[in-house]
Enzyme design. Structure first.
Site, PDB file in Angstrom:
ATOM      1  N   LYS A 252     -21.427 -14.639  37.263  1.00 18.28           N
ATOM      2  CA  LYS A 252     -20.672 -15.199  36.135  1.00 18.28           C
ATOM      3  C   LYS A 252     -19.836 -16.348  36.697  1.00 18.28           C
ATOM      4  O   LYS A 252     -18.827 -16.137  37.363  1.00 18.28           O
ATOM      5  CB  LYS A 252     -19.766 -14.150  35.485  1.00 18.28           C
ATOM      6  CG  LYS A 252     -19.077 -14.661  34.215  1.00 18.28           C
ATOM      7  CD  LYS A 252     -18.293 -13.545  33.530  1.00 18.28           C
ATOM      8  CE  LYS A 252     -17.886 -13.878  32.115  1.00 18.28           C
ATOM      9  NZ  LYS A 252     -17.106 -15.078  31.950  1.00 18.28           N
ATOM     10  N   ARG A 416     -21.893 -10.801  19.724  1.00 14.85           N
ATOM     11  CA  ARG A 416     -21.347 -10.234  20.965  1.00 14.85           C
ATOM     12  C   ARG A 416     -21.825  -8.794  21.021  1.00 14.85           C
ATOM     13  O   ARG A 416     -21.349  -7.943  20.272  1.00 14.85           O
ATOM     14  CB  ARG A 416     -19.822 -10.295  20.950  1.00 14.85           C
ATOM     15  CG  ARG A 416     -19.182  -9.966  22.297  1.00 14.85           C
ATOM     16  CD  ARG A 416     -17.678  -9.894  22.229  1.00 14.85           C
ATOM     17  NE  ARG A 416     -16.981 -11.153  22.080  1.00 14.85           N
ATOM     18  CZ  ARG A 416     -16.755 -12.030  23.059  1.00 14.85           C
ATOM     19  NH1 ARG A 416     -17.195 -11.772  24.277  1.00 14.85           N
ATOM     20  NH2 ARG A 416     -16.106 -13.138  22.824  1.00 14.85           N
TER      21      ARG A 416
HETATM   22  P1  ATP Z   1     -14.496 -14.947  29.223  1.00  9.51           P
HETATM   23  O1  ATP Z   1     -13.284 -14.853  28.386  1.00  9.51           O
HETATM   24  O2  ATP Z   1     -14.750 -13.738  30.042  1.00  9.51           O
HETATM   25  O3  ATP Z   1     -14.615 -16.203  30.002  1.00  9.51           O
HETATM   26  P2  ATP Z   1     -15.857 -15.669  26.863  1.00  9.51           P
HETATM   27  O4  ATP Z   1     -15.150 -14.914  25.827  1.00  9.51           O
HETATM   28  O5  ATP Z   1     -15.610 -17.116  27.001  1.00  9.51           O
HETATM   29  O6  ATP Z   1     -15.697 -14.959  28.255  1.00  9.51           O
HETATM   30  P3  ATP Z   1     -18.160 -14.172  26.914  1.00  9.51           P
HETATM   31  O7  ATP Z   1     -19.281 -14.120  26.006  1.00  9.51           O
HETATM   32  O8  ATP Z   1     -17.262 -13.021  26.873  1.00  9.51           O
HETATM   33  O9  ATP Z   1     -17.383 -15.490  26.625  1.00  9.51           O
HETATM   34  O10 ATP Z   1     -18.685 -14.366  28.396  1.00  9.51           O
HETATM   35  C1  ATP Z   1     -19.761 -15.189  28.572  1.00  9.51           C
HETATM   36  C2  ATP Z   1     -19.305 -16.517  29.092  1.00  9.51           C
HETATM   37  O11 ATP Z   1     -19.452 -16.544  30.498  1.00  9.51           O
HETATM   38  C3  ATP Z   1     -20.225 -17.587  28.582  1.00  9.51           C
HETATM   39  O12 ATP Z   1     -19.677 -18.189  27.441  1.00  9.51           O
HETATM   40  C4  ATP Z   1     -20.378 -18.562  29.719  1.00  9.51           C
HETATM   41  O13 ATP Z   1     -19.474 -19.638  29.551  1.00  9.51           O
HETATM   42  C5  ATP Z   1     -19.940 -17.790  30.946  1.00  9.51           C
HETATM   43  N1  ATP Z   1     -21.018 -17.543  31.920  1.00  9.51           N
HETATM   44  C6  ATP Z   1     -20.942 -17.766  33.242  1.00  9.51           C
HETATM   45  N2  ATP Z   1     -22.057 -17.403  33.876  1.00  9.51           N
HETATM   46  C7  ATP Z   1     -22.897 -16.927  32.937  1.00  9.51           C
HETATM   47  C8  ATP Z   1     -24.197 -16.372  32.981  1.00  9.51           C
HETATM   48  N3  ATP Z   1     -24.869 -16.243  34.107  1.00  9.51           N
HETATM   49  N4  ATP Z   1     -24.741 -15.998  31.806  1.00  9.51           N
HETATM   50  C9  ATP Z   1     -24.074 -16.109  30.646  1.00  9.51           C
HETATM   51  N5  ATP Z   1     -22.832 -16.610  30.552  1.00  9.51           N
HETATM   52  C10 ATP Z   1     -22.238 -17.017  31.681  1.00  9.51           C
END
Ligand code: ATP
Length: 583
Positions: A252, A416
């Site tokens: 991530k 989600r």
């Molecule tokens: P967070 O608050 O944890 O940054 P978020 O709420 O922005 O997350 P989530 O859907 O919870 O979004 O987490 C996915 C996010 O992580 C994606 O929007 C992307 O920007 C990021 N990301 C980083 N690496 C990856 C990956 N390998 N696959 C998918 N998403 C990834």
């Protein structure tokens, strides 16, 4: 269609905070709207003339509006300023100014939705030399044919403060009620919304062709898709129990999510919020335009990298790209790497119904990796121990943790769910998971913080009810610089009263439109008689609150208010905590 019908509906909405009533008023408005204008009514109700990804802003500055009022009503400049100071709302000032107006013309031209909309378009499209006078002329023309009530809402829309207290989901509900007779059909409309990101388009199709028409809508390269999101779990064992079988572990990365569309070498890039950010990343455009495929939509995380050794840098470094001028300089000084992690569309084929396994295979087959372009590192595994090892490895390499993906999972736009699960190392400790919360109010500071806010009231999002419910008050974790930046951002969100979508029992000095999102950590979630998140769900007259909240230093510019932590997630987190105590 007469604009007065729309303005009256807005006025009725302003008078209620009850979601069911809002829904009813909105559905009634749609029922009274001919299908040829529904698209425009939707955009106007969202306070826009087009979805955000078009990058068209109707915005008119307060100063300019005041000039128009001075010119086209009998209210003096001093009085306009006084009224503005009193109400903080140029819509209200316009209503007063037009009520006092001496009637000079006997025959007024009809004020239709079509006319208001096309004048807004003209205002938005007027740029360059002499544009100020042209904009003034356009707006004066509208105001001379307005009633005070119509004027109020025209000005609120133009100055970006139309606050009707409705979010996308309420609009979808109202559309489902209007055109299918049942709110339960929202899901069908939502699918089209998720792949088109355009509520006006959804409304137009369902109004003209019913639910059948929605089935004909397909992904269009160049139009953003609402992103798939990840659920969170706190241990590798929970993940194994949830997913079972083989899964893909991915780093991530801590950067900015990009949705990259390429059509005949023409590149468009969209942010997580679906704004068109192609201009921030000319380097990404030039790399992606070299891929020799007719059309493609991929997703990637752009990460700032160290110029010398290519290692990942923290997310904040990417902020240098968020500027209008001297972008070439920023590209040179703050290099990035593009890390692809998904493919949604490939060579005229919609891949959203393909398994993740297949999508990843296609991605591997088309990308020629180089120093700037890569595919996110992954590993196919089936045991908890392997997850823990890979998590440690990812953190050592400067990542936030892992995203674990179900190999058979499809691409679920806008959802989600547990097809993607994020695992960060912090999740393993008590309540050290970060939350994204929106600022809804503030209390003035004392001592060093005079002329700044001393504490901010934050809320989580109740998706079911489409409301922001208070969850904690935060006053720690801010540097002086951050306090200043946040203060300035919040000045643009000040409103006279509590926002219609905000539910809070607390009193504050200033209320805000829910807009600025902050990342927060805390020690634990407790029940609270003061905060309204998850009210009455655990105990009567008690909600949930975050104890000892601290700002992490991160303003989530990439998130809209409706993307923040939901009350349902908070409840899950609370239950998890309880389990730990009981165990
Ligand atoms: P967070 O608050 O944890 O940054 P978020 O709420 O922005 O997350 P989530 O859907 O919870 O979004 O987490 C996915 C996010 O992580 C994606 O929007 C992307 O920007 C990021 N990301 C980083 N690496 C990856 C990956 N390998 N696959 C998918 N998403 C990834």
């Amino acid at each position: 269609m007469d604009y007065s019908v729309v303005a009256q509906a807005y006025e009725d909405m302003e008078k209620t905070r009850k979601r069911l009533e809002l829904l009813e008023i909105l559905a009634n408005l749609f029922k009274n709207t001919p299908s040829e204008v529904i698209e425009r009514v939707i955009y106007l109700t969202q306070g826009k003339i087009k979805p955000d990804f078009y990058g068209i802003e109707v915005g008119m500055s307060d100063k300019l509006v005041m000039k128009v009022l001075e010119k086209s009503t009998s209210m003096s400049k001093v009085r306009i300023q006084e009224e503005y100071k009193k109400t903080g709302d140029l819509g209200e000032v316009t209503k007063i100014a037009l009520s006092n107006k001496i009637q000079t013309t006997l025959v007024k031209d009809r004020l239709t939705v079509e006319r208001v909309y096309s004048t807004f378009e003209d205002i938005a499209n007027t740029t360059g030399h002499g544009s100020v006078d042209i904009k003034i002329a356009h707006l004066s023309g509208l105001l001379s044919d307005c009633t005070p009530l119509e004027g109020k809402y025209i000005i609120r829309t133009l100055t970006g403060i139309l606050r009707l207290g409705i979010a996308d989901y309420t609009v979808l509900d109202a559309l489902a009620v209007t055109y299918t007779g049942d709110k339960k059909n929202r899901g069908y409309l939502e699918r089209t919304y998720n792949i088109s990101s355009d509520l006006g388009k959804v409304a137009k199709i369902v109004a003209e062709k019913g639910l059948k028409g929605l089935e004909e809508i397909n992904i269009v390269v160049g139009t953003p898709i609402r992103p798939m999101l990840a659920e969170r779990l706190s241990s590798s064992q929970e993940i194994i129990d949830k997913v079972g079988g083989k899964m893909s572990l991915e780093y991530k990365l801590d950067g900015e999510r990009l949705q990259i569309h390429v059509k005949k070498k023409q590149v468009s890039i969209f942010s997580r919020k679906l704004e068109n950010i192609t201009n921030h990343y000319p380097d990404v455009s030039s790399i992606m335009s070299e891929i020799n495929i007719e059309n493609i939509i991929v997703e990637a995380e752009a990460v700032a990298i160290n110029k010398e050794n290519g290692s990942y840098l923290p997310f904040q470094e990417l902020m240098h790209r968020r500027r209008k001028h001297k972008i070439e300089e920023a590209v040179k000084n703050y290099p990035i790497s593009i890390n692809l992690f998904d493919i949604i569309f490939f060579d005229n084929e919609d891949l959203t119904d393909s398994s993740y396994e297949r999508r990843r295979k296609i991605l591997n087959s088309i990308v020629k990796k180089n120093k700037k372009l890569d595919i996110v590192k992954n590993k196919i595994i089936q045991s908890a121990e392997e997850i823990d090892n890979f998590l440690e490895q990812s953190i050592e390499e400067g990542c936030e943790g892992l995203v674990i993906k179900d190999l058979q999972g499809t691409y679920r736009a806008g959802a989600r769910e547990y097809l993607w699960i994020k695992l960060k190392r912090e999740y393993k400790s008590e309540m050290s998971d970060t939350l994204d919360l929106v600022v809804i109010g503030a209390i003035y500071g004392k001592g060093k913080r005079v002329n700044r806010y001393g504490a901010l009231l934050l809320a989580a999002y109740d998706k079911e009810e489409d409301m922001f419910r208070s969850f904690c008050k935060v006053g720690t974790g801010f540097s002086d610089e951050q306090l200043k930046i946040i203060y300035e951002k919040l000045q643009k969100c000040i409103i006279k009263d509590k926002h219609a979508m905000v539910d809070s029992k607390m009193e504050v000095d200033v209320w805000f439109k829910p807009n600025i999102v902050l990342e927060i950590t805390g020690s634990e979630i407790t029940i609270s008689p003061i905060h309204t998140a998850n009210m009455n769900e655990i105990r009567k007259d008690f909600g949930l609150a975050l104890r000892f909240p601290i700002f992490t230093g991160r303003i989530r510019e990439d998130k809209m208010a409706q993307d923040i932590t939901t009350t349902m997630e908070i409840m899950n987190e609370y239950r998890k905590q309880l389990k730990k105590v009981i165990n």
